[in-house]
Design an enzyme around this catalytic site. Structure first.
Site, PDB file in Angstrom:
ATOM      1  N   CYS A 183      36.232  54.466  49.487  1.00 13.07           N
ATOM      2  CA  CYS A 183      37.078  53.916  48.870  1.00 13.07           C
ATOM      3  C   CYS A 183      36.730  51.880  48.653  1.00 13.07           C
ATOM      4  O   CYS A 183      36.024  52.058  48.968  1.00 13.07           O
ATOM      5  CB  CYS A 183      38.321  53.779  50.290  1.00 13.07           C
ATOM      6  SG  CYS A 183      39.868  52.550  49.868  1.00 13.07           S
ATOM      7  N   CYS A 201      39.808  45.791  53.521  1.00 11.16           N
ATOM      8  CA  CYS A 201      39.889  46.208  55.218  1.00 11.16           C
ATOM      9  C   CYS A 201      38.580  46.857  55.796  1.00 11.16           C
ATOM     10  O   CYS A 201      37.369  46.780  55.177  1.00 11.16           O
ATOM     11  CB  CYS A 201      40.487  47.924  54.844  1.00 11.16           C
ATOM     12  SG  CYS A 201      40.759  49.511  55.748  1.00 11.16           S
ATOM     13  N   CYS A 216      44.570  55.303  43.944  1.00 14.64           N
ATOM     14  CA  CYS A 216      44.976  56.056  45.315  1.00 14.64           C
ATOM     15  C   CYS A 216      42.610  55.705  45.073  1.00 14.64           C
ATOM     16  O   CYS A 216      42.007  56.245  44.481  1.00 14.64           O
ATOM     17  CB  CYS A 216      44.565  57.404  45.889  1.00 14.64           C
ATOM     18  SG  CYS A 216      46.177  57.615  46.299  1.00 14.64           S
ATOM     19  N   CYS A 266      35.686  53.384  54.957  1.00 15.03           N
ATOM     20  CA  CYS A 266      35.890  54.886  54.463  1.00 15.03           C
ATOM     21  C   CYS A 266      35.009  54.864  52.761  1.00 15.03           C
ATOM     22  O   CYS A 266      34.748  53.748  52.184  1.00 15.03           O
ATOM     23  CB  CYS A 266      36.929  55.210  54.138  1.00 15.03           C
ATOM     24  SG  CYS A 266      38.505  55.578  55.416  1.00 15.03           S
ATOM     25  N   GLU A 271      46.241  43.228  45.564  1.00 15.48           N
ATOM     26  CA  GLU A 271      47.482  44.878  44.343  1.00 15.48           C
ATOM     27  C   GLU A 271      47.578  45.291  45.442  1.00 15.48           C
ATOM     28  O   GLU A 271      48.290  45.810  46.274  1.00 15.48           O
ATOM     29  CB  GLU A 271      46.092  45.176  43.985  1.00 15.48           C
ATOM     30  CG  GLU A 271      45.055  44.781  43.161  1.00 15.48           C
ATOM     31  CD  GLU A 271      44.117  44.982  42.433  1.00 15.48           C
ATOM     32  OE1 GLU A 271      43.802  45.023  41.216  1.00 15.48           O
ATOM     33  OE2 GLU A 271      43.414  46.438  43.226  1.00 15.48           O
ATOM     34  N   CYS A 274      53.711  50.920  45.818  1.00 19.42           N
ATOM     35  CA  CYS A 274      52.049  51.661  46.558  1.00 19.42           C
ATOM     36  C   CYS A 274      52.177  49.731  47.673  1.00 19.42           C
ATOM     37  O   CYS A 274      51.648  48.746  46.666  1.00 19.42           O
ATOM     38  CB  CYS A 274      51.731  52.078  46.747  1.00 19.42           C
ATOM     39  SG  CYS A 274      50.034  51.962  47.624  1.00 19.42           S
TER      40      CYS A 274
HETATM   41  N1  SAH Z   1      44.139  53.059  55.287  1.00 18.50           N
HETATM   42  C1  SAH Z   1      45.224  53.761  54.976  1.00 18.50           C
HETATM   43  C2  SAH Z   1      45.873  53.793  54.027  1.00 18.50           C
HETATM   44  C3  SAH Z   1      44.845  53.000  52.611  1.00 18.50           C
HETATM   45  S1  SAH Z   1      44.222  54.586  52.452  1.00 18.50           S
HETATM   46  C4  SAH Z   1      44.010  55.104  55.138  1.00 18.50           C
HETATM   47  O1  SAH Z   1      43.543  55.479  55.026  1.00 18.50           O
HETATM   48  O2  SAH Z   1      45.518  56.594  55.330  1.00 18.50           O
HETATM   49  C5  SAH Z   1      45.424  55.626  50.832  1.00 18.50           C
HETATM   50  C6  SAH Z   1      45.076  56.805  50.542  1.00 18.50           C
HETATM   51  O3  SAH Z   1      44.040  56.616  49.957  1.00 18.50           O
HETATM   52  C7  SAH Z   1      44.307  57.329  51.918  1.00 18.50           C
HETATM   53  O4  SAH Z   1      44.756  58.353  51.669  1.00 18.50           O
HETATM   54  C8  SAH Z   1      43.155  57.483  51.130  1.00 18.50           C
HETATM   55  O5  SAH Z   1      42.130  58.126  51.746  1.00 18.50           O
HETATM   56  C9  SAH Z   1      42.308  57.498  49.957  1.00 18.50           C
HETATM   57  N2  SAH Z   1      41.619  57.108  48.970  1.00 18.50           N
HETATM   58  C10 SAH Z   1      40.482  56.199  48.659  1.00 18.50           C
HETATM   59  N3  SAH Z   1      39.686  56.218  48.230  1.00 18.50           N
HETATM   60  C11 SAH Z   1      39.932  57.174  47.521  1.00 18.50           C
HETATM   61  C12 SAH Z   1      39.591  57.676  46.120  1.00 18.50           C
HETATM   62  N4  SAH Z   1      38.377  57.100  45.650  1.00 18.50           N
HETATM   63  N5  SAH Z   1      40.266  58.737  45.640  1.00 18.50           N
HETATM   64  C13 SAH Z   1      41.430  59.308  46.284  1.00 18.50           C
HETATM   65  N6  SAH Z   1      41.628  58.991  47.440  1.00 18.50           N
HETATM   66  C14 SAH Z   1      41.295  57.646  47.801  1.00 18.50           C
END
Ligand code: SAH
Length: 343
Positions: A121, A114, A335, A118, A94, A107
């Site tokens: 996420c 991935c 995000c 996290c 996406e 984006c």
């Molecule tokens: N892997 C990279 C880029 C992808 S995520 C990274 O970790 O930075 C892009 C951003 O969205 C990151 O800051 C991530 O931590 C954040 N993110 C992930 N899940 C989220 C959520 N449920 N709500 C808000 N931000 C989130």
């Protein structure tokens, strides 16, 4: 099938080297490069000024890797568009396009899935399938620009995947998209976001790029960070900040720290104070993001009053703070909400 050259991932110099073997005039390299990266064609047949014999040779030796638009969801709130693309091997990714006053921002995803895990996420559910090629990262922007008929002026590498674990392809992507003979998106308008792969940040700081580094910090201490981000077992905040300082020193680009506020985990007064202490004296910028809902976990967004207090504490400490607008939430395009499922 034998392995074909992924021609859209090649630099202009590499295309020159490729066609040097074909005994054709070298100006053909520029034409081919422009068909791919300015006219955004998806097949050799469309390269109208390239003689048929050369097109056949290219066809035999090379492939043009594209991404195929399968679906677009448009936010009723802010016009954000979320694209579902299919890859050659039938994987799905996406990408999201956001319209701002200063221009259109896309984006892009850097991987299918991935590996980082996290906990808040959605992109990490199901793990990592594979890295995207440079051409597949570029194609997300190319297809969106064609679909909307509007110029893309900003790129954030913040979609699915951890860009610094697909290092080579992401570097080639940045160099190609900012090349003056392509869409020529300024490196200053490109942000690369990472959960903090320290050795890769150090390498990045030596690439002579002008991009913005965004660091997904999300916690003021290693203890809290380990609860929500497995990568925190590997690298400490101290090591990460050291690497970020090096990025700033080498590039002169201010680092953005992303901090998603999760109710009861990292969003209280004590956390804000600890964060302010951590970043004090740094030329830093904090981007606060109330965590977006992901059905597979039970993290909740911070309450409005906690967010306001959190922000005030940072501002009072002299830190530059912005709050990320939650764009595209109604289409699960915000995000942490990007996934590789098809519906
Ligand atoms: N892997 C990279 C880029 C992808 S995520 C990274 O970790 O930075 C892009 C951003 O969205 C990151 O800051 C991530 O931590 C954040 N993110 C992930 N899940 C989220 C959520 N449920 N709500 C808000 N931000 C989130």
């Amino acid at each position: 099938m034998e392995h074909k050259t992924d021609i859209k991932s090649l630099s202009f110099e590499q295309i020159k080297a490729l066609i040097a073997g074909y005994e054709v005039p070298s100006f053909r390299a520029k034409q081919i490069f422009e068909w791919l990266h300015v006219h955004l064609v998806t097949s050799f047949d469309e390269m109208k000024n390239i003689p048929a014999a050369l097109r056949e040779k290219l066809e035999a030796d090379c492939e043009i890797r594209n991404v195929k638009k399968k679906n677009v969801l448009i936010s009723g709130i802010d016009g954000t568009r979320k694209y579902l693309f299919e890859l050659n091997d039938h994987q799905y990714i996406e990408s999201v396009m956001m319209r701002y006053r200063h221009g259109n921002s896309v984006c892009v995803s850097s991987q299918v899935g991935c590996a980082m895990g996290c906990r808040f996420c959605a992109s990490t559910i199901g793990g990592l399938i594979r890295n995207l090629t440079t051409s597949e990262i570029l194609s997300q922007i190319y297809e969106i620009q064609k679909d909307t008929g509007e110029r893309v002026s900003n790129v954030v590498i913040m979609g699915m995947g951890e860009p610094l674990t697909n290092y080579r392809n992401v570097m080639d992507f940045i160099r190609l998209i900012s090349d003056e003979n392509t869409l020529h998106i300024s490196q200053r308008n490109i942000t690369i976001s990472t959960c903090g792969i320290v050795p890769a940040i150090i390498s990045l700081s030596k690439e002579s790029l002008k991009c913005t580094l965004a660091l997904s910090l999300h916690a003021p201490s290693d203890e809290i960070r380990r609860k929500i981000m497995p990568i925190a077992e590997k690298y400490s905040i101290k090591e990460i900040l050291h690497a970020c300082d090096q990025y700033f020193n080498n590039t002169g680009r201010r680092v953005t720290f992303e901090y998603c506020l999760i109710d009861g985990i990292n969003d209280k007064e004590e956390h804000a104070k600890a964060l302010a202490k951590l970043l004090k004296g740094r030329n830093a910028h904090i981007n606060l993001i109330p965590v977006n809902p992901v059905p597979e976990n039970d993290f909740g967004a911070a309450k409005e009053q906690d967010i306001r207090l959190f922000r005030k504490i940072l501002e009072d400490a002299g830190i530059n703070v912005t709050r990320r607008r939650e764009m595209g939430r109604d289409i699960s395009g915000a995000c942490g909400q990007l996934v590789r499922r098809t519906v």
